[in-house]
Design a protein around this motif. Structure first.
Motif, PDB file in Angstrom:
ATOM      1  N   ILE A 291      26.831  43.826  -4.318  1.00  0.00           N
ATOM      2  CA  ILE A 291      26.194  42.637  -4.803  1.00  0.00           C
ATOM      3  C   ILE A 291      27.169  41.653  -5.322  1.00  0.00           C
ATOM      4  CG2 ILE A 291      24.225  44.193  -5.008  1.00  0.00           C
ATOM      5  CD1 ILE A 291      24.965  44.105  -8.212  1.00  0.00           C
ATOM      6  N   LYS A 292      26.616  40.475  -5.377  1.00  0.00           N
ATOM      7  CA  LYS A 292      27.147  39.344  -6.105  1.00  0.00           C
ATOM      8  C   LYS A 292      27.396  39.373  -7.456  1.00  0.00           C
ATOM      9  CE  LYS A 292      25.430  36.491  -2.236  1.00  0.00           C
ATOM     10  NZ  LYS A 292      24.563  35.198  -1.855  1.00  0.00           N
ATOM     11  N   GLY A 293      27.970  40.555  -8.022  1.00  0.00           N
ATOM     12  CA  GLY A 293      27.937  40.551  -9.434  1.00  0.00           C
ATOM     13  C   GLY A 293      28.477  41.966  -9.741  1.00  0.00           C
ATOM     14  N   VAL A 294      29.117  42.063 -11.015  1.00  0.00           N
ATOM     15  CA  VAL A 294      29.427  43.257 -11.469  1.00  0.00           C
ATOM     16  C   VAL A 294      28.318  44.023 -12.271  1.00  0.00           C
ATOM     17  CG1 VAL A 294      30.837  44.629 -13.159  1.00  0.00           C
ATOM     18  CG2 VAL A 294      31.883  42.584 -11.859  1.00  0.00           C
ATOM     19  N   CYS A 295      27.782  45.197 -11.408  1.00  0.00           N
ATOM     20  CA  CYS A 295      26.787  45.913 -12.181  1.00  0.00           C
ATOM     21  C   CYS A 295      27.300  47.409 -12.102  1.00  0.00           C
ATOM     22  CB  CYS A 295      25.352  45.827 -11.329  1.00  0.00           C
ATOM     23  SG  CYS A 295      24.025  46.965 -11.980  1.00  0.00           S
ATOM     24  N   ILE A 296      27.339  47.872 -13.242  1.00  0.00           N
ATOM     25  CA  ILE A 296      27.784  49.176 -13.537  1.00  0.00           C
ATOM     26  C   ILE A 296      26.438  50.215 -13.758  1.00  0.00           C
ATOM     27  CG2 ILE A 296      29.243  51.045 -14.907  1.00  0.00           C
ATOM     28  CD1 ILE A 296      30.677  48.724 -13.109  1.00  0.00           C
ATOM     29  N   ILE A 297      26.383  51.265 -12.791  1.00  0.00           N
ATOM     30  CA  ILE A 297      25.321  52.224 -13.183  1.00  0.00           C
ATOM     31  C   ILE A 297      25.728  53.378 -13.662  1.00  0.00           C
ATOM     32  CG2 ILE A 297      23.484  53.609 -11.958  1.00  0.00           C
ATOM     33  CD1 ILE A 297      23.021  50.467 -11.155  1.00  0.00           C
ATOM     34  N   THR A 298      25.302  53.745 -14.995  1.00  0.00           N
ATOM     35  CA  THR A 298      25.599  54.836 -15.596  1.00  0.00           C
ATOM     36  C   THR A 298      24.328  56.203 -15.559  1.00  0.00           C
ATOM     37  OG1 THR A 298      24.591  54.265 -17.668  1.00  0.00           O
ATOM     38  CG2 THR A 298      26.622  53.030 -17.319  1.00  0.00           C
ATOM     39  N   HIS A 299      25.147  57.216 -15.895  1.00  0.00           N
ATOM     40  CA  HIS A 299      23.989  58.344 -15.778  1.00  0.00           C
ATOM     41  C   HIS A 299      22.971  58.234 -16.811  1.00  0.00           C
ATOM     42  CE1 HIS A 299      22.995  62.506 -15.467  1.00  0.00           C
ATOM     43  NE2 HIS A 299      24.416  63.145 -15.022  1.00  0.00           N
ATOM     44  N   GLY A 300      21.645  58.817 -16.204  1.00  0.00           N
ATOM     45  CA  GLY A 300      20.525  58.763 -17.394  1.00  0.00           C
ATOM     46  C   GLY A 300      20.675  59.532 -18.498  1.00  0.00           C
ATOM     47  N   ALA A 301      21.656  60.501 -18.517  1.00  0.00           N
ATOM     48  CA  ALA A 301      21.988  61.151 -19.751  1.00  0.00           C
ATOM     49  C   ALA A 301      23.142  60.628 -20.517  1.00  0.00           C
ATOM     50  CB  ALA A 301      22.279  62.633 -19.139  1.00  0.00           C
TER      51      ALA A 301
END
Length: 339
Positions: A291-301
């Motif tokens: 994607i055209k940006g920095v997105c960090i997905i973290t654990h739901g926990a």
């Protein structure tokens, strides 16, 4: 880059309370003086959070009136809840109001919101979640770990190119070795999709080392390992469970009798280092590549420690211009293989 780095953090939709996640954001702000952090939360959640006085110039709230739950249908929820915290964060990222966005929320919704409000790098059609994992000799990058359950051969090519660029730009691995996760090393192994993906990867501008079996991942067989989101997510969660199992067994063993307790005291610094290496929270979050940006997905926990680490990962991605370097690598795709 110069000046302050702006990171938005979604405090809603995770297992832990917004208060716990906010503590992680405060820790990151203290550790990294160059950060400005926007906490996205509902008004009700924000009322229970007090920003430390010495962080008041660096940390602020952005209010959202809706929340997307983990059990909601991704695309539908993004469209029906335009003021959800996750969607608000993606809109900020897409408009350039922040340099990075961190979310522990619904992964599918994050993918949908990113596609709608941030956009994909050409010629990406399927952004992928990439996670850095430890192996015997260092670290490797695994993708996809949950964004795309069903993939076509060309998607594996896109994942490989993005992963290779990321490993070089962020992980500092020159000419990273790329492998396709499969049930055998031979090119004839696997599903028809895996065989076609193998052929595409073999002819791509990559340091492709062939198929790799799951048993060799932790031996350092490759720097970038490509798979679909279904297999990748199962592998990731199995690895987390195995890590917790091993650590629990070691701790119980150390308490068996006075001899093992003494041994535990002598080995304490080494066991602490091992525990840190096995702790998934130490690896922060997983970037959503493509994607055209920095997105960090973290654990739901994710707890406060995991959020602080995820913000640090977001900061590093911005500093090394990870998105731009991935975009440059993608331009090497042969047009026929990109569609």
């Amino acid at each position: 880059m110069s000046g302050m780095l702006r990171v938005a953090v979604d405090l809603m939709g995770a297992d832990h309370s917004p208060i716990i996640l906010a503590e992680g954001a405060f820790a990151a702000a203290y550790e990294h003086p160059d950060l400005e952090i926007a906490l996205i939360a509902t008004l009700e959640a924000a009322e229970g959070i007090t920003i430390p006085e010495d962080l008041s110039a660096k940390v602020r709230f952005i209010f959202a009136s809706q929340v997307i739950g983990m059990d909601e249908q991704p695309l539908m929820s993004v469209r029906r809840k335009p003021d959800a915290s996750l969607v608000v964060g993606m809109k900020l990222l897409g408009s350039g109001e922040v340099d990075a966005f961190v979310t522990p929320g619904n992964t599918g919704a994050a993918l949908a919101a990113a596609t709608l409000h941030v956009g994909c790098l050409p010629p990406i059609t399927r952004p992928a979640i990439a996670i850095i994992l430890p192996h015997h000799q260092g670290r490797f990058l695994l993708l996809d770990v949950g964004a795309n359950v069903d993939c076509k051969p060309e998607h594996f090519l896109q994942f490989a190119l993005m992963g290779s660029a990321y490993a070089e730009a962020v992980m500092g691995i020159p000419n990273p070795r790329v492998a396709l996760l499969n049930i055998g090393e031979e090119s004839i192994k696997g599903t028809s999709v895996a065989k076609e993906a193998f052929a595409l990867l073999q002819s791509a501008p990559l340091n492709f080392v062939g198929n790799v079996e799951g048993r060799y991942l932790l031996e350092g067989a490759a720097d970038v390992v490509v798979t679909d989101g279904f297999v990748g997510n199962i592998l990731l969660k199995a690895a987390e469970g195995i890590g917790l199992f091993i650590w629990r067994e070691i701790k119980e063993l150390m308490l068996t009798n006075w001899q093992t307790k003494l041994a535990g005291l002598l080995l304490r610094p080494y066991l602490k280092a091992l525990g840190k290496r096995l702790d998934w929270r130490e690896y922060g979050g997983a970037p959503l590549l493509g994607i055209k940006g920095v997105c960090i997905i973290t654990h739901g926990a994710s707890d406060n420690k995991a959020i602080a680490k995820a913000i640090a990962v977001a900061r590093e991605n911005v500093l090394v211009n990870a998105v731009e370097k991935v975009a440059q690598k993608l331009q090497t795709i042969v047009p026929a293989g990109a569609k």
